[in-house]
Design a protein around this motif. Structure first.
Motif, PDB file in Angstrom:
ATOM      1  N   ASN A 170      -7.026   6.992  -7.332  1.00  0.00           N
ATOM      2  CA  ASN A 170      -5.898   6.300  -7.961  1.00  0.00           C
ATOM      3  C   ASN A 170      -5.085   5.439  -7.004  1.00  0.00           C
ATOM      4  OD1 ASN A 170      -6.385   7.440 -10.614  1.00  0.00           O
ATOM      5  ND2 ASN A 170      -5.639   9.375  -9.740  1.00  0.00           N
ATOM      6  N   ARG A 171      -5.726   5.050  -5.897  1.00  0.00           N
ATOM      7  CA  ARG A 171      -5.085   4.130  -4.962  1.00  0.00           C
ATOM      8  C   ARG A 171      -6.093   3.091  -4.509  1.00  0.00           C
ATOM      9  NH1 ARG A 171      -1.362   8.049  -1.000  1.00  0.00           N
ATOM     10  NH2 ARG A 171      -0.316   9.171  -2.724  1.00  0.00           N
ATOM     11  N   LEU A 172      -5.592   1.883  -4.155  1.00  0.00           N
ATOM     12  CA  LEU A 172      -6.461   0.862  -3.602  1.00  0.00           C
ATOM     13  C   LEU A 172      -6.854   1.243  -2.184  1.00  0.00           C
ATOM     14  CD1 LEU A 172      -4.858  -2.529  -4.724  1.00  0.00           C
ATOM     15  CD2 LEU A 172      -6.996  -1.518  -5.529  1.00  0.00           C
ATOM     16  N   GLU A 173      -8.132   1.287  -1.950  1.00  0.00           N
ATOM     17  CA  GLU A 173      -8.634   1.684  -0.636  1.00  0.00           C
ATOM     18  C   GLU A 173      -8.211   0.670   0.430  1.00  0.00           C
ATOM     19  OE1 GLU A 173     -12.840   3.382   1.142  1.00  0.00           O
ATOM     20  OE2 GLU A 173     -12.891   1.807  -0.375  1.00  0.00           O
ATOM     21  N   GLY A 174      -7.657   1.177   1.537  1.00  0.00           N
ATOM     22  CA  GLY A 174      -7.274   0.329   2.652  1.00  0.00           C
ATOM     23  C   GLY A 174      -5.943  -0.376   2.506  1.00  0.00           C
ATOM     24  N   VAL A 175      -5.226  -0.097   1.419  1.00  0.00           N
ATOM     25  CA  VAL A 175      -3.926  -0.735   1.182  1.00  0.00           C
ATOM     26  C   VAL A 175      -2.816   0.232   1.566  1.00  0.00           C
ATOM     27  CG1 VAL A 175      -2.360  -1.507  -0.656  1.00  0.00           C
ATOM     28  CG2 VAL A 175      -4.731  -2.313  -0.596  1.00  0.00           C
ATOM     29  N   PRO A 176      -1.794  -0.214   2.315  1.00  0.00           N
ATOM     30  CA  PRO A 176      -0.714   0.702   2.692  1.00  0.00           C
ATOM     31  C   PRO A 176       0.015   1.247   1.467  1.00  0.00           C
ATOM     32  CG  PRO A 176      -0.167  -1.565   3.274  1.00  0.00           C
ATOM     33  CD  PRO A 176      -1.606  -1.562   2.894  1.00  0.00           C
ATOM     34  N   PHE A 177       0.378   2.529   1.534  1.00  0.00           N
ATOM     35  CA  PHE A 177       1.054   3.208   0.427  1.00  0.00           C
ATOM     36  C   PHE A 177       2.450   3.598   0.875  1.00  0.00           C
ATOM     37  CE2 PHE A 177       2.128   6.626  -2.492  1.00  0.00           C
ATOM     38  CZ  PHE A 177       1.622   6.168  -3.698  1.00  0.00           C
ATOM     39  N   ASP A 178       3.451   3.054   0.182  1.00  0.00           N
ATOM     40  CA  ASP A 178       4.860   3.315   0.491  1.00  0.00           C
ATOM     41  C   ASP A 178       5.460   4.027  -0.719  1.00  0.00           C
ATOM     42  OD1 ASP A 178       7.513   3.328   1.215  1.00  0.00           O
ATOM     43  OD2 ASP A 178       7.654   1.164   1.586  1.00  0.00           O
ATOM     44  N   ALA A 179       5.394   5.341  -0.724  1.00  0.00           N
ATOM     45  CA  ALA A 179       5.742   6.124  -1.920  1.00  0.00           C
ATOM     46  C   ALA A 179       7.191   5.928  -2.325  1.00  0.00           C
ATOM     47  CB  ALA A 179       5.463   7.602  -1.668  1.00  0.00           C
ATOM     48  N   THR A 180       7.399   5.829  -3.627  1.00  0.00           N
ATOM     49  CA  THR A 180       8.748   5.767  -4.189  1.00  0.00           C
ATOM     50  C   THR A 180       9.033   7.059  -4.948  1.00  0.00           C
ATOM     51  OG1 THR A 180      10.185   4.605  -5.763  1.00  0.00           O
ATOM     52  CG2 THR A 180       7.829   4.609  -6.247  1.00  0.00           C
ATOM     53  N   PRO A 181      10.279   7.504  -4.962  1.00  0.00           N
ATOM     54  CA  PRO A 181      10.612   8.702  -5.747  1.00  0.00           C
ATOM     55  C   PRO A 181      10.786   8.402  -7.236  1.00  0.00           C
ATOM     56  CG  PRO A 181      12.576   7.903  -4.648  1.00  0.00           C
ATOM     57  CD  PRO A 181      11.437   7.038  -4.171  1.00  0.00           C
ATOM     58  N   HIS A 182      10.799   7.121  -7.600  1.00  0.00           N
ATOM     59  CA  HIS A 182      11.133   6.741  -8.971  1.00  0.00           C
ATOM     60  C   HIS A 182       9.863   6.618  -9.813  1.00  0.00           C
ATOM     61  CE1 HIS A 182      15.072   6.211  -7.352  1.00  0.00           C
ATOM     62  NE2 HIS A 182      14.686   5.212  -6.569  1.00  0.00           N
ATOM     63  N   VAL A 183       9.356   7.734 -10.261  1.00  0.00           N
ATOM     64  CA  VAL A 183       8.129   7.780 -11.053  1.00  0.00           C
ATOM     65  C   VAL A 183       8.307   8.741 -12.219  1.00  0.00           C
ATOM     66  CG1 VAL A 183       6.657   7.216  -9.079  1.00  0.00           C
ATOM     67  CG2 VAL A 183       7.120   9.615  -9.641  1.00  0.00           C
ATOM     68  N   GLY A 184       7.433   8.586 -13.211  1.00  0.00           N
ATOM     69  CA  GLY A 184       7.414   9.474 -14.359  1.00  0.00           C
ATOM     70  C   GLY A 184       6.209  10.385 -14.319  1.00  0.00           C
ATOM     71  N   GLY A 185       5.710  10.735 -15.500  1.00  0.00           N
ATOM     72  CA  GLY A 185       4.578  11.637 -15.607  1.00  0.00           C
ATOM     73  C   GLY A 185       3.252  10.913 -15.600  1.00  0.00           C
ATOM     74  N   PRO A 186       2.177  11.627 -15.903  1.00  0.00           N
ATOM     75  CA  PRO A 186       0.851  11.018 -15.923  1.00  0.00           C
ATOM     76  C   PRO A 186       0.692  10.033 -17.082  1.00  0.00           C
ATOM     77  CG  PRO A 186       0.753  13.286 -16.692  1.00  0.00           C
ATOM     78  CD  PRO A 186       2.140  13.086 -16.180  1.00  0.00           C
ATOM     79  N   ILE A 187      -0.099   8.998 -16.856  1.00  0.00           N
ATOM     80  CA  ILE A 187      -0.369   8.011 -17.897  1.00  0.00           C
ATOM     81  C   ILE A 187      -1.868   7.728 -17.974  1.00  0.00           C
ATOM     82  CG2 ILE A 187       1.865   6.879 -17.573  1.00  0.00           C
ATOM     83  CD1 ILE A 187       0.275   4.549 -16.235  1.00  0.00           C
ATOM     84  N   THR A 188      -2.296   7.192 -19.112  1.00  0.00           N
ATOM     85  CA  THR A 188      -3.605   6.573 -19.262  1.00  0.00           C
ATOM     86  C   THR A 188      -3.372   5.066 -19.302  1.00  0.00           C
ATOM     87  OG1 THR A 188      -4.509   8.432 -20.509  1.00  0.00           O
ATOM     88  CG2 THR A 188      -5.632   6.305 -20.733  1.00  0.00           C
ATOM     89  N   PRO A 189      -3.806   4.314 -18.283  1.00  0.00           N
ATOM     90  CA  PRO A 189      -3.516   2.872 -18.264  1.00  0.00           C
ATOM     91  C   PRO A 189      -4.229   2.139 -19.399  1.00  0.00           C
ATOM     92  CG  PRO A 189      -4.189   3.661 -16.087  1.00  0.00           C
ATOM     93  CD  PRO A 189      -4.511   4.748 -17.060  1.00  0.00           C
ATOM     94  N   ARG A 190      -3.461   1.413 -20.196  1.00  0.00           N
ATOM     95  CA  ARG A 190      -4.003   0.602 -21.284  1.00  0.00           C
ATOM     96  C   ARG A 190      -3.878  -0.889 -20.997  1.00  0.00           C
ATOM     97  NH1 ARG A 190      -6.632   4.596 -24.088  1.00  0.00           N
ATOM     98  NH2 ARG A 190      -5.212   6.291 -24.598  1.00  0.00           N
ATOM     99  N   PHE A 191      -2.906  -1.252 -20.171  1.00  0.00           N
ATOM    100  CA  PHE A 191      -2.625  -2.653 -19.903  1.00  0.00           C
ATOM    101  C   PHE A 191      -2.291  -2.850 -18.423  1.00  0.00           C
ATOM    102  CE2 PHE A 191      -1.107  -1.489 -24.146  1.00  0.00           C
ATOM    103  CZ  PHE A 191      -1.880  -2.333 -24.940  1.00  0.00           C
ATOM    104  N   ILE A 192      -2.501  -4.073 -17.956  1.00  0.00           N
ATOM    105  CA  ILE A 192      -1.985  -4.512 -16.667  1.00  0.00           C
ATOM    106  C   ILE A 192      -0.860  -5.491 -16.960  1.00  0.00           C
ATOM    107  CG2 ILE A 192      -2.469  -5.736 -14.523  1.00  0.00           C
ATOM    108  CD1 ILE A 192      -5.416  -4.876 -14.858  1.00  0.00           C
TER     109      ILE A 192
END
Length: 272
Positions: free
Chosen positions: A6-28
């Protein structure tokens, strides 16, 4: 470019605390940041209690802040194709771009408080399709667009549940204008099979093909307890009108009439 865990390989990850629950992506959902650098927007959005999955700099570099199957707070009040509150159904991409420039400054364009002037070759002059006056919009550099293109392809490959690429101005047209007229949405319409902004009729999620060894049951409702109305052969083309859990309400003739439900596991999306 690939998605792993669930992450782009090789891309830096800067975690944010502002998130919700799990989703099923339907749109970009495509956004512009309305600001300077992507990193600056990561910090500014975090300070406001908001978030997005990805931020793309003008040079094409990328920052991820939320896993793709976790809700980010990027869409606000929104609706699309029968889904309300797109935060819970979409991956948000923030593209570093200042957006609209509504003040003329000699031969260039600016806006109040910006402190710089954009020349004619740095902008697109247009009216937004949702209304408003003609003005300038910062152009998106080709390196940035190539990065967004690669992201879109990677996401479509990793998440076949994604149905469509849209703009913030599609899902919240009364309050948002991003990514704006300068963003070439048509370029992203068919990437990985994704349908682009405005290419599908309302209540139509696109064309699919039946992929099954023998036959697929067309049922009168969304579940195995409902009556079998017909049996569909492998390769049958149909249109999906809406989702109901694992089941899909389908139109067999392309006339918009609801013909019944099939299980979504046995459908493969065709081009837009």
């Amino acid at each position: 470019m690939q998605v792993k865990r669930n992450r782009l390989e090789g891309v830096p990850f800067d975690a944010t605390p502002h998130v919700g629950g799990p989703i099923t992506p339907r749109f970009i959902v495509m956004h512009y940041t309305a600001g300077g650098s992507a990193l600056g927007s990561v910090r500014a959005i975090k300070d406001r209690g908001l978030s997005a999955h990805l931020f793309v700099e003008r040079d094409g570099s990328i920052i991820q802040t939320v896993d793709f199957t976790t809700e980010a707070f990027h869409a606000g009040p929104s609706s699309w194709r029968g889904f309300n509150g797109l935060n819970g159904h979409s991956i948000g991409i923030e593209i570093a771009n200042l957006g609209f420039l509504d003040k003329r400054a000699g031969d260039g364009w600016t806006r109040d408080g910006l402190g710089r002037v954009f020349t004619a070759d740095q902008v697109v002059v247009a009216r937004h399709r949702n209304g408003g006056p003609e003005m300038a919009w910062e152009s998106y550099p080709e390196a940035q667009l190539r990065a967004v293109e690669a992201i879109t392809l990677a996401l479509r490959a990793a998440y076949p549940t994604i149905q469509e690429v849209v703009g913030h101005d599609d899902i919240a047209p009364r309050r948002k204008v991003d990514p704006g007229p300068a963003f070439p949405m048509r370029r992203f319409q068919s990437l990985g099979g994704a349908a682009g902004s405005g290419t599908l009729a309302e209540r139509d999620l696109g064309q699919f093909e039946v992929v099954v060894r023998d036959e697929l049951n067309l049922r009168g409702g969304p579940g195995p307890a409902f009556t079998v109305l017909a049996k569909l052969a492998p390769g049958t083309k149909l249109r999906v009108l809406r989702e109901d859990g694992d089941w899909r309400l389908v139109d067999l003739q392309g006339d918009g009439v609801q013909d019944g439900f099939v299980h979504g596991a046995f459908l493969r999306r065709l081009g837009s």
